[in-house]
Design an enzyme around this catalytic site. Structure first.
Site, PDB file in Angstrom:
ATOM      1  N   LYS A  21       2.558 -33.551  35.322  1.00  0.00           N
ATOM      2  CA  LYS A  21       3.850 -32.866  35.190  1.00  0.00           C
ATOM      3  C   LYS A  21       4.578 -33.331  33.924  1.00  0.00           C
ATOM      4  O   LYS A  21       5.065 -32.502  33.145  1.00  0.00           O
ATOM      5  CB  LYS A  21       4.680 -33.160  36.449  1.00  0.00           C
ATOM      6  N   ARG A  26       6.268 -31.874  28.203  1.00  0.00           N
ATOM      7  CA  ARG A  26       6.376 -32.282  26.794  1.00  0.00           C
ATOM      8  C   ARG A  26       5.560 -31.377  25.887  1.00  0.00           C
ATOM      9  O   ARG A  26       5.974 -31.060  24.768  1.00  0.00           O
ATOM     10  CB  ARG A  26       5.944 -33.746  26.662  1.00  0.00           C
ATOM     11  N   ASP A 316       7.564 -42.969  40.801  1.00  0.00           N
ATOM     12  CA  ASP A 316       7.407 -41.733  41.580  1.00  0.00           C
ATOM     13  C   ASP A 316       6.433 -41.911  42.751  1.00  0.00           C
ATOM     14  O   ASP A 316       6.320 -41.032  43.603  1.00  0.00           O
ATOM     15  CB  ASP A 316       6.905 -40.594  40.675  1.00  0.00           C
ATOM     16  N   LYS A 343      16.607 -39.899  42.525  1.00  0.00           N
ATOM     17  CA  LYS A 343      15.481 -38.991  42.286  1.00  0.00           C
ATOM     18  C   LYS A 343      15.783 -37.652  42.985  1.00  0.00           C
ATOM     19  O   LYS A 343      16.936 -37.365  43.278  1.00  0.00           O
ATOM     20  CB  LYS A 343      14.175 -39.631  42.780  1.00  0.00           C
ATOM     21  N   ARG A 389       7.985 -35.157  46.959  1.00  0.00           N
ATOM     22  CA  ARG A 389       7.193 -36.381  47.184  1.00  0.00           C
ATOM     23  C   ARG A 389       7.424 -36.938  48.591  1.00  0.00           C
ATOM     24  O   ARG A 389       6.526 -37.559  49.167  1.00  0.00           O
ATOM     25  CB  ARG A 389       7.489 -37.415  46.105  1.00  0.00           C
TER      26      ARG A 389
HETATM   27  C1  S3P Z   1       9.788 -38.457  34.138  1.00  0.00           C
HETATM   28  C2  S3P Z   1      10.399 -39.671  34.154  1.00  0.00           C
HETATM   29  C3  S3P Z   1      10.805 -40.360  35.389  1.00  0.00           C
HETATM   30  C4  S3P Z   1      10.121 -39.771  36.614  1.00  0.00           C
HETATM   31  C5  S3P Z   1      10.145 -38.267  36.606  1.00  0.00           C
HETATM   32  C6  S3P Z   1       9.446 -37.734  35.377  1.00  0.00           C
HETATM   33  C7  S3P Z   1       9.447 -37.852  32.831  1.00  0.00           C
HETATM   34  O1  S3P Z   1      12.194 -40.204  35.553  1.00  0.00           O
HETATM   35  O2  S3P Z   1      10.710 -40.254  37.787  1.00  0.00           O
HETATM   36  O3  S3P Z   1       9.508 -37.763  37.762  1.00  0.00           O
HETATM   37  O4  S3P Z   1       8.649 -36.895  32.796  1.00  0.00           O
HETATM   38  O5  S3P Z   1       9.967 -38.323  31.832  1.00  0.00           O
HETATM   39  P1  S3P Z   1      13.262 -41.173  34.787  1.00  0.00           P
HETATM   40  O6  S3P Z   1      13.153 -40.934  33.334  1.00  0.00           O
HETATM   41  O7  S3P Z   1      14.589 -40.768  35.332  1.00  0.00           O
HETATM   42  O8  S3P Z   1      12.869 -42.564  35.178  1.00  0.00           O
END
Ligand code: S3P
Length: 437
Positions: A21, A26, A316, A343, A389
Protein backbone atom coordinates in the site's frame (compact mmCIF):
# COMPACT_ATOMS: atom_id res chain seq x y z
CA UNK A 1 -20.91 -7.11 5.68
CA UNK A 2 -19.70 -9.67 8.20
CA UNK A 3 -17.33 -12.64 8.34
CA UNK A 4 -18.35 -15.92 9.96
CA UNK A 5 -15.15 -17.65 11.08
CA UNK A 6 -14.89 -21.34 11.98
CA UNK A 7 -11.86 -22.63 13.86
CA UNK A 8 -9.35 -24.63 11.80
CA UNK A 9 -6.70 -27.18 12.70
CA UNK A 10 -4.65 -26.89 9.57
CA UNK A 11 -3.35 -24.22 7.19
CA UNK A 12 -1.06 -25.10 4.31
CA UNK A 13 0.06 -23.71 1.01
CA UNK A 14 1.66 -20.90 -0.91
CA UNK A 15 -0.16 -17.65 -1.64
CA UNK A 16 0.53 -14.10 -2.74
CA UNK A 17 -0.70 -10.88 -1.19
CA UNK A 18 -1.62 -7.72 -3.08
CA UNK A 19 0.85 -4.94 -3.72
CA UNK A 20 2.32 -2.84 -0.94
CA UNK A 21 0.00 0.00 0.00
CA UNK A 22 2.69 2.51 0.96
CA UNK A 23 4.76 1.89 -2.18
CA UNK A 24 1.68 2.03 -4.45
CA UNK A 25 0.63 5.47 -3.15
CA UNK A 26 4.13 6.82 -3.69
CA UNK A 27 4.45 5.40 -7.20
CA UNK A 28 1.21 7.12 -8.24
CA UNK A 29 2.11 10.47 -6.67
CA UNK A 30 5.67 10.58 -8.00
CA UNK A 31 4.40 9.40 -11.40
CA UNK A 32 2.04 12.39 -11.49
CA UNK A 33 4.83 14.84 -10.57
CA UNK A 34 7.42 13.37 -12.94
CA UNK A 35 8.33 14.34 -16.47
CA UNK A 36 7.54 11.51 -18.86
CA UNK A 37 5.94 8.13 -18.37
CA UNK A 38 5.77 5.95 -15.25
CA UNK A 39 4.74 2.30 -15.58
CA UNK A 40 3.59 0.63 -12.39
CA UNK A 41 3.23 -3.16 -12.05
CA UNK A 42 1.62 -4.75 -9.01
CA UNK A 43 -0.22 -1.59 -7.96
CA UNK A 44 -2.56 -2.23 -5.02
CA UNK A 45 -6.08 -2.05 -6.43
CA UNK A 46 -7.77 -1.52 -3.09
CA UNK A 47 -9.82 1.47 -1.96
CA UNK A 48 -7.00 3.48 -0.35
CA UNK A 49 -4.69 3.41 -3.34
CA UNK A 50 -7.52 3.93 -5.82
CA UNK A 51 -8.24 7.17 -3.91
CA UNK A 52 -4.70 8.30 -4.74
CA UNK A 53 -5.19 7.42 -8.42
CA UNK A 54 -8.46 9.42 -8.47
CA UNK A 55 -6.69 12.34 -6.75
CA UNK A 56 -3.86 12.56 -9.27
CA UNK A 57 -6.39 12.33 -12.11
CA UNK A 58 -8.35 15.21 -10.54
CA UNK A 59 -5.07 17.16 -10.50
CA UNK A 60 -4.48 16.56 -14.19
CA UNK A 61 -2.26 13.46 -14.45
CA UNK A 62 -3.13 11.16 -17.34
CA UNK A 63 -3.64 7.63 -15.96
CA UNK A 64 -4.33 4.50 -18.03
CA UNK A 65 -5.12 1.13 -16.50
CA UNK A 66 -3.46 -1.39 -18.77
CA UNK A 67 -4.36 -4.53 -16.83
CA UNK A 68 -4.76 -5.80 -13.27
CA UNK A 69 -2.41 -3.70 -11.12
CA UNK A 70 -0.74 -2.30 -14.23
CA UNK A 71 -0.95 1.48 -14.64
CA UNK A 72 0.67 3.90 -17.03
CA UNK A 73 0.92 7.48 -15.82
CA UNK A 74 1.84 10.29 -18.17
CA UNK A 75 3.26 12.72 -15.63
CA UNK A 76 2.12 16.33 -15.48
CA UNK A 77 5.62 17.40 -14.43
CA UNK A 78 6.59 19.31 -11.31
CA UNK A 79 4.81 22.48 -12.49
CA UNK A 80 2.01 20.89 -14.54
CA UNK A 81 -0.72 19.97 -12.06
CA UNK A 82 -4.10 21.71 -12.51
CA UNK A 83 -6.67 23.04 -10.05
CA UNK A 84 -9.18 20.21 -9.45
CA UNK A 85 -12.81 20.91 -10.26
CA UNK A 86 -14.17 19.34 -7.07
CA UNK A 87 -13.29 18.34 -3.52
CA UNK A 88 -10.81 15.42 -3.37
CA UNK A 89 -12.15 12.67 -1.13
CA UNK A 90 -9.30 10.67 0.46
CA UNK A 91 -11.74 8.11 1.91
CA UNK A 92 -10.11 6.16 4.75
CA UNK A 93 -6.58 6.83 3.54
CA UNK A 94 -4.27 8.82 5.80
CA UNK A 95 -1.39 8.36 3.37
CA UNK A 96 -3.40 9.89 0.50
CA UNK A 97 -4.36 12.89 2.64
CA UNK A 98 -1.00 13.60 4.24
CA UNK A 99 1.20 13.03 1.19
CA UNK A 100 -1.17 15.06 -0.99
CA UNK A 101 -0.99 17.93 1.49
CA UNK A 102 2.76 17.96 0.87
CA UNK A 103 2.31 18.02 -2.91
CA UNK A 104 -0.41 20.69 -2.72
CA UNK A 105 1.80 22.94 -0.59
CA UNK A 106 3.70 23.61 -3.82
CA UNK A 107 0.69 24.26 -6.10
CA UNK A 108 -0.47 27.84 -6.76
CA UNK A 109 -4.21 27.03 -6.50
CA UNK A 110 -6.76 26.01 -3.92
CA UNK A 111 -7.55 22.33 -3.37
CA UNK A 112 -10.12 20.98 -0.93
CA UNK A 113 -9.50 17.63 0.77
CA UNK A 114 -11.87 15.55 2.82
CA UNK A 115 -12.16 11.95 4.01
CA UNK A 116 -14.45 9.46 5.74
CA UNK A 117 -15.56 9.74 9.38
CA UNK A 118 -12.37 8.00 10.61
CA UNK A 119 -9.97 10.12 8.55
CA UNK A 120 -11.75 13.34 9.56
CA UNK A 121 -10.83 12.52 13.19
CA UNK A 122 -7.15 11.92 12.51
CA UNK A 123 -4.49 14.55 13.36
CA UNK A 124 -3.27 16.67 10.45
CA UNK A 125 -1.36 19.35 12.42
CA UNK A 126 1.76 17.18 12.20
CA UNK A 127 1.86 18.07 8.49
CA UNK A 128 -0.11 21.33 8.23
CA UNK A 129 2.08 23.05 10.85
CA UNK A 130 5.45 22.49 9.06
CA UNK A 131 3.85 23.08 5.64
CA UNK A 132 2.47 26.38 6.99
CA UNK A 133 5.99 27.36 8.08
CA UNK A 134 7.15 26.64 4.52
CA UNK A 135 4.55 29.14 3.27
CA UNK A 136 1.48 27.06 2.33
CA UNK A 137 -1.92 28.44 3.29
CA UNK A 138 -4.08 25.81 5.00
CA UNK A 139 -7.52 26.50 6.41
CA UNK A 140 -10.07 24.11 7.80
CA UNK A 141 -11.61 22.50 10.84
CA UNK A 142 -10.11 22.73 14.32
CA UNK A 143 -7.64 25.46 13.33
CA UNK A 144 -6.59 23.57 10.20
CA UNK A 145 -5.76 20.38 12.06
CA UNK A 146 -8.62 18.12 10.82
CA UNK A 147 -10.11 17.36 7.41
CA UNK A 148 -11.88 18.87 5.54
CA UNK A 149 -9.00 21.20 4.74
CA UNK A 150 -8.39 23.69 1.95
CA UNK A 151 -4.79 24.19 0.83
CA UNK A 152 -3.19 26.80 -1.40
CA UNK A 153 0.49 26.49 -2.07
CA UNK A 154 3.26 28.98 -2.72
CA UNK A 155 6.23 28.95 -5.08
CA UNK A 156 8.86 28.76 -4.01
CA UNK A 157 8.24 27.39 -0.54
CA UNK A 158 10.69 28.31 2.20
CA UNK A 159 13.19 25.53 2.85
CA UNK A 160 13.03 24.24 6.43
CA UNK A 161 14.84 21.73 8.62
CA UNK A 162 12.01 20.00 10.44
CA UNK A 163 12.34 17.76 13.47
CA UNK A 164 9.24 15.61 13.73
CA UNK A 165 8.23 14.69 17.28
CA UNK A 166 6.79 11.39 15.97
CA UNK A 167 8.39 8.71 13.81
CA UNK A 168 6.00 9.08 10.88
CA UNK A 169 6.70 8.30 7.25
CA UNK A 170 3.63 10.30 6.27
CA UNK A 171 5.00 13.44 7.92
CA UNK A 172 8.49 12.88 6.51
CA UNK A 173 7.11 12.21 3.02
CA UNK A 174 4.78 15.21 3.01
CA UNK A 175 7.65 17.56 3.80
CA UNK A 176 9.99 15.95 1.26
CA UNK A 177 7.30 16.25 -1.45
CA UNK A 178 6.79 19.92 -0.55
CA UNK A 179 10.59 20.21 -0.66
CA UNK A 180 10.46 19.65 -4.42
CA UNK A 181 9.09 23.24 -4.54
CA UNK A 182 11.41 24.80 -1.94
CA UNK A 183 14.03 27.51 -2.39
CA UNK A 184 16.75 25.28 -0.96
CA UNK A 185 17.39 21.88 0.62
CA UNK A 186 14.68 20.64 3.00
CA UNK A 187 15.49 18.19 5.76
CA UNK A 188 13.44 16.06 8.13
CA UNK A 189 14.62 14.36 11.31
CA UNK A 190 12.60 11.93 13.40
CA UNK A 191 12.98 10.17 16.77
CA UNK A 192 13.35 6.71 15.16
CA UNK A 193 13.55 5.68 11.52
CA UNK A 194 10.14 5.30 9.86
CA UNK A 195 9.57 3.44 6.58
CA UNK A 196 11.86 4.84 3.88
CA UNK A 197 9.87 4.08 0.71
CA UNK A 198 9.68 7.77 -0.24
CA UNK A 199 13.43 8.20 -0.03
CA UNK A 200 14.05 5.10 -2.15
CA UNK A 201 11.48 6.03 -4.76
CA UNK A 202 12.41 9.73 -4.95
CA UNK A 203 15.99 8.66 -5.64
CA UNK A 204 14.72 6.24 -8.28
CA UNK A 205 12.84 9.12 -9.96
CA UNK A 206 16.03 11.16 -10.07
CA UNK A 207 15.73 13.32 -6.94
CA UNK A 208 18.86 14.33 -5.10
CA UNK A 209 18.36 12.97 -1.63
CA UNK A 210 20.72 12.03 1.17
CA UNK A 211 20.38 10.48 4.61
CA UNK A 212 22.84 11.37 7.34
CA UNK A 213 22.70 11.16 11.13
CA UNK A 214 19.02 10.22 11.14
CA UNK A 215 17.88 13.14 8.95
CA UNK A 216 16.81 13.03 5.29
CA UNK A 217 17.67 15.97 3.04
CA UNK A 218 16.18 16.63 -0.39
CA UNK A 219 17.40 19.18 -2.94
CA UNK A 220 14.58 20.60 -5.08
CA UNK A 221 14.60 19.45 -8.69
CA UNK A 222 12.66 17.70 -11.43
CA UNK A 223 11.57 14.06 -11.27
CA UNK A 224 11.70 11.65 -14.21
CA UNK A 225 9.21 8.83 -14.82
CA UNK A 226 10.35 5.31 -14.01
CA UNK A 227 9.20 1.69 -14.03
CA UNK A 228 8.04 0.50 -10.62
CA UNK A 229 7.43 -3.12 -9.60
CA UNK A 230 5.50 -3.13 -6.34
CA UNK A 231 6.23 -6.11 -4.06
CA UNK A 232 3.53 -7.75 -1.91
CA UNK A 233 2.48 -5.90 1.23
CA UNK A 234 4.09 -7.29 4.39
CA UNK A 235 1.30 -5.61 6.37
CA UNK A 236 -1.23 -7.85 4.57
CA UNK A 237 1.06 -10.89 4.71
CA UNK A 238 1.35 -10.42 8.48
CA UNK A 239 -2.18 -11.74 9.07
CA UNK A 240 -1.43 -14.92 7.13
CA UNK A 241 1.99 -15.37 8.74
CA UNK A 242 0.58 -14.97 12.25
CA UNK A 243 -2.15 -17.48 11.34
CA UNK A 244 0.65 -19.81 10.18
CA UNK A 245 2.41 -19.41 13.52
CA UNK A 246 -0.63 -20.14 15.71
CA UNK A 247 -2.86 -22.69 13.92
CA UNK A 248 -1.96 -26.13 15.28
CA UNK A 249 -0.82 -27.77 12.05
CA UNK A 250 0.33 -25.01 9.73
CA UNK A 251 2.94 -24.13 7.17
CA UNK A 252 2.20 -20.96 5.25
CA UNK A 253 4.31 -19.40 2.50
CA UNK A 254 3.65 -15.92 1.16
CA UNK A 255 5.52 -15.13 -2.04
CA UNK A 256 7.21 -11.92 -3.17
CA UNK A 257 6.62 -9.94 0.01
CA UNK A 258 8.38 -6.60 0.39
CA UNK A 259 11.06 -6.96 3.07
CA UNK A 260 12.41 -3.43 3.28
CA UNK A 261 14.12 -3.47 6.72
CA UNK A 262 12.03 -0.50 7.88
CA UNK A 263 8.96 -2.77 7.56
CA UNK A 264 10.08 -6.16 8.85
CA UNK A 265 9.56 -5.61 12.58
CA UNK A 266 6.79 -8.22 12.62
CA UNK A 267 9.31 -10.88 11.55
CA UNK A 268 11.74 -9.74 14.26
CA UNK A 269 8.96 -9.93 16.88
CA UNK A 270 7.71 -13.34 15.75
CA UNK A 271 11.26 -14.72 15.82
CA UNK A 272 11.73 -13.30 19.32
CA UNK A 273 8.57 -15.24 20.25
CA UNK A 274 10.17 -18.46 19.03
CA UNK A 275 8.58 -18.68 15.58
CA UNK A 276 10.75 -19.98 12.77
CA UNK A 277 10.67 -17.55 9.85
CA UNK A 278 12.15 -18.72 6.57
CA UNK A 279 12.99 -15.91 4.17
CA UNK A 280 14.20 -16.66 0.65
CA UNK A 281 15.08 -13.65 -1.52
CA UNK A 282 12.74 -13.24 -4.49
CA UNK A 283 13.58 -11.05 -7.42
CA UNK A 284 10.17 -9.90 -8.45
CA UNK A 285 10.11 -6.73 -6.36
CA UNK A 286 11.46 -3.44 -7.54
CA UNK A 287 15.24 -3.36 -7.23
CA UNK A 288 14.80 -0.35 -4.96
CA UNK A 289 12.67 -2.50 -2.64
CA UNK A 290 13.80 -6.02 -1.68
CA UNK A 291 11.31 -8.90 -1.76
CA UNK A 292 11.31 -12.44 -0.34
CA UNK A 293 9.23 -15.58 -0.08
CA UNK A 294 8.34 -15.90 3.61
CA UNK A 295 7.34 -19.13 5.34
CA UNK A 296 5.97 -19.52 8.85
CA UNK A 297 5.35 -22.83 10.58
CA UNK A 298 3.28 -23.63 13.64
CA UNK A 299 5.20 -23.78 16.90
CA UNK A 300 4.94 -22.87 20.56
CA UNK A 301 5.22 -19.14 21.06
CA UNK A 302 6.58 -17.30 24.08
CA UNK A 303 5.92 -13.70 25.12
CA UNK A 304 8.05 -10.79 23.96
CA UNK A 305 8.58 -7.12 24.65
CA UNK A 306 8.22 -4.59 21.85
CA UNK A 307 9.33 -0.96 22.17
CA UNK A 308 11.77 1.70 20.95
CA UNK A 309 12.91 1.73 17.33
CA UNK A 310 11.22 -1.62 16.63
CA UNK A 311 7.80 0.05 16.96
CA UNK A 312 7.79 2.06 13.69
CA UNK A 313 8.99 -1.10 11.92
CA UNK A 314 5.79 -2.96 12.89
CA UNK A 315 3.29 -0.25 13.78
CA UNK A 316 0.60 -1.51 11.38
CA UNK A 317 1.15 -5.13 12.46
CA UNK A 318 0.28 -4.66 16.13
CA UNK A 319 -3.29 -6.00 15.75
CA UNK A 320 -1.88 -9.20 14.20
CA UNK A 321 0.92 -9.37 16.76
CA UNK A 322 -1.59 -9.01 19.60
CA UNK A 323 -3.34 -12.19 18.41
CA UNK A 324 -0.02 -14.06 18.58
CA UNK A 325 0.72 -12.54 22.01
CA UNK A 326 -2.59 -13.82 23.42
CA UNK A 327 -1.75 -17.45 22.61
CA UNK A 328 1.94 -17.12 23.60
CA UNK A 329 3.22 -18.24 27.01
CA UNK A 330 4.04 -15.31 29.31
CA UNK A 331 3.50 -11.57 29.47
CA UNK A 332 3.90 -9.57 26.25
CA UNK A 333 4.34 -5.81 26.57
CA UNK A 334 4.06 -3.30 23.75
CA UNK A 335 5.24 0.22 24.63
CA UNK A 336 6.35 3.44 22.89
CA UNK A 337 3.36 2.88 20.59
CA UNK A 338 1.00 5.78 21.41
CA UNK A 339 0.64 6.28 17.63
CA UNK A 340 -1.69 3.26 17.69
CA UNK A 341 -4.32 5.57 19.16
CA UNK A 342 -4.47 7.71 15.99
CA UNK A 343 -4.58 5.03 13.30
CA UNK A 344 -7.75 4.07 11.38
CA UNK A 345 -9.15 3.52 14.88
CA UNK A 346 -7.68 3.73 18.39
CA UNK A 347 -6.13 0.27 18.10
CA UNK A 348 -5.14 0.03 21.78
CA UNK A 349 -8.73 0.60 22.91
CA UNK A 350 -10.13 -1.51 20.06
CA UNK A 351 -7.94 -4.53 20.86
CA UNK A 352 -8.84 -4.32 24.57
CA UNK A 353 -12.57 -3.97 23.81
CA UNK A 354 -12.88 -6.69 21.16
CA UNK A 355 -10.48 -9.26 22.69
CA UNK A 356 -12.45 -8.95 25.96
CA UNK A 357 -15.51 -10.26 24.07
CA UNK A 358 -13.38 -13.30 23.15
CA UNK A 359 -12.30 -13.79 26.77
CA UNK A 360 -8.77 -12.44 26.30
CA UNK A 361 -7.81 -9.49 28.44
CA UNK A 362 -5.61 -6.72 27.10
CA UNK A 363 -4.42 -4.23 29.69
CA UNK A 364 -4.41 -0.80 28.08
CA UNK A 365 -1.45 1.52 28.61
CA UNK A 366 -1.25 5.09 27.36
CA UNK A 367 1.41 4.04 24.83
CA UNK A 368 0.70 0.34 24.37
CA UNK A 369 -0.66 -2.75 26.08
CA UNK A 370 0.09 -5.78 28.20
CA UNK A 371 -1.22 -9.21 27.21
CA UNK A 372 -0.85 -12.24 29.49
CA UNK A 373 -0.91 -15.64 27.80
CA UNK A 374 -1.45 -18.31 26.92
CA UNK A 375 -5.20 -17.77 26.48
CA UNK A 376 -7.70 -19.56 24.31
CA UNK A 377 -9.88 -17.13 22.34
CA UNK A 378 -13.56 -17.85 22.82
CA UNK A 379 -15.75 -17.57 19.71
CA UNK A 380 -17.89 -14.44 19.97
CA UNK A 381 -19.54 -11.62 18.05
CA UNK A 382 -16.93 -8.88 17.60
CA UNK A 383 -16.72 -5.72 15.48
CA UNK A 384 -13.97 -4.05 13.46
CA UNK A 385 -15.04 -0.49 14.24
CA UNK A 386 -14.46 0.21 10.54
CA UNK A 387 -10.72 -0.54 10.83
CA UNK A 388 -9.44 -3.00 8.18
CA UNK A 389 -6.56 -4.27 10.30
CA UNK A 390 -8.85 -4.90 13.29
CA UNK A 391 -11.23 -6.84 11.03
CA UNK A 392 -8.42 -9.09 9.76
CA UNK A 393 -6.81 -9.57 13.21
CA UNK A 394 -10.15 -10.62 14.72
CA UNK A 395 -10.66 -13.06 11.85
CA UNK A 396 -7.26 -14.66 12.55
CA UNK A 397 -8.18 -14.88 16.25
CA UNK A 398 -11.36 -16.65 15.18
CA UNK A 399 -9.33 -19.34 13.39
CA UNK A 400 -7.92 -20.53 16.73
CA UNK A 401 -11.00 -19.80 18.86
CA UNK A 402 -13.18 -22.20 20.76
CA UNK A 403 -16.39 -22.04 18.69
CA UNK A 404 -17.57 -19.78 15.91
CA UNK A 405 -16.71 -16.07 15.66
CA UNK A 406 -18.67 -13.42 13.80
CA UNK A 407 -16.69 -10.31 12.81
CA UNK A 408 -19.04 -7.43 12.02
CA UNK A 409 -18.39 -4.42 9.82
CA UNK A 410 -15.82 -6.05 7.53
CA UNK A 411 -16.38 -4.01 4.35
CA UNK A 412 -13.31 -2.02 5.43
CA UNK A 413 -11.02 -4.94 4.50
CA UNK A 414 -11.36 -3.66 0.92
CA UNK A 415 -9.22 -0.64 1.85
CA UNK A 416 -6.06 -2.79 1.76
CA UNK A 417 -6.69 -6.51 1.07
CA UNK A 418 -9.83 -7.12 -1.04
CA UNK A 419 -9.13 -10.88 -1.46
CA UNK A 420 -8.30 -11.54 2.19
CA UNK A 421 -11.06 -14.11 2.70
CA UNK A 422 -10.31 -16.03 -0.52
CA UNK A 423 -6.59 -16.09 0.33
CA UNK A 424 -7.19 -17.36 3.87
CA UNK A 425 -9.64 -20.00 2.64
CA UNK A 426 -7.11 -21.19 0.06
CA UNK A 427 -4.69 -21.87 2.94
CA UNK A 428 -7.44 -23.51 5.01
CA UNK A 429 -8.41 -25.75 2.07
CA UNK A 430 -12.09 -24.84 2.50
CA UNK A 431 -14.49 -22.15 3.68
CA UNK A 432 -13.08 -21.34 7.12
CA UNK A 433 -14.41 -17.82 6.61
CA UNK A 434 -17.72 -17.06 4.92
CA UNK A 435 -18.89 -13.61 3.94
CA UNK A 436 -22.44 -12.58 4.87
CA UNK A 437 -24.41 -9.45 4.05
C1 S3P B 1 2.34 4.93 6.15
C2 S3P B 1 2.94 5.30 7.32
C3 S3P B 1 2.46 4.88 8.64
C4 S3P B 1 1.51 3.69 8.55
C5 S3P B 1 0.50 3.87 7.46
C6 S3P B 1 1.18 4.03 6.12
C7 S3P B 1 2.90 5.43 4.88
O1 S3P B 1 1.76 5.95 9.23
O2 S3P B 1 0.87 3.48 9.77
O3 S3P B 1 -0.37 2.75 7.41
O4 S3P B 1 2.56 4.89 3.81
O5 S3P B 1 3.68 6.37 4.93
P1 S3P B 1 2.52 7.16 10.00
O6 S3P B 1 3.34 7.90 9.02
O7 S3P B 1 1.43 7.99 10.58
O8 S3P B 1 3.35 6.48 11.05
Amino acid sequence: MKFRVRPVNRLAGTVEVPGDKSISHRAALLGALAEGVTEIHGYLEAEDCLRTIAAIQALGADVTRKGPGHYRIAGAGRYGLQEPGDVIDCGNSGTTARLLLGVLAGQPFWTLLTGDASLRQRPMARVTEPLGRMGAAVVGRAQATRLPLAVKGRRPLAAIAHTSPVASAQVKSAILLAGLYADGPVSVGEPAPSRDHSERMLRRFGARIRVERGAVTLEPGDLHGAAVHVPGDISSAAFLLVAGAIVRDARVTVERVGVNPTRTGILVALEAMGARVESVPAGAGDEAEPAANLTLEAGDLRATSVGGPLVPRLIDEVPALAVAAAVARGTTTIHDAAELRVKESDRIAALAREFAKMDVSVEERVDGMVIVGPRRFRGARVASGGDHRMAMALTVAGLVADGETVVEDTGCVATSFPRFVETLNALAGGPAVTVEA
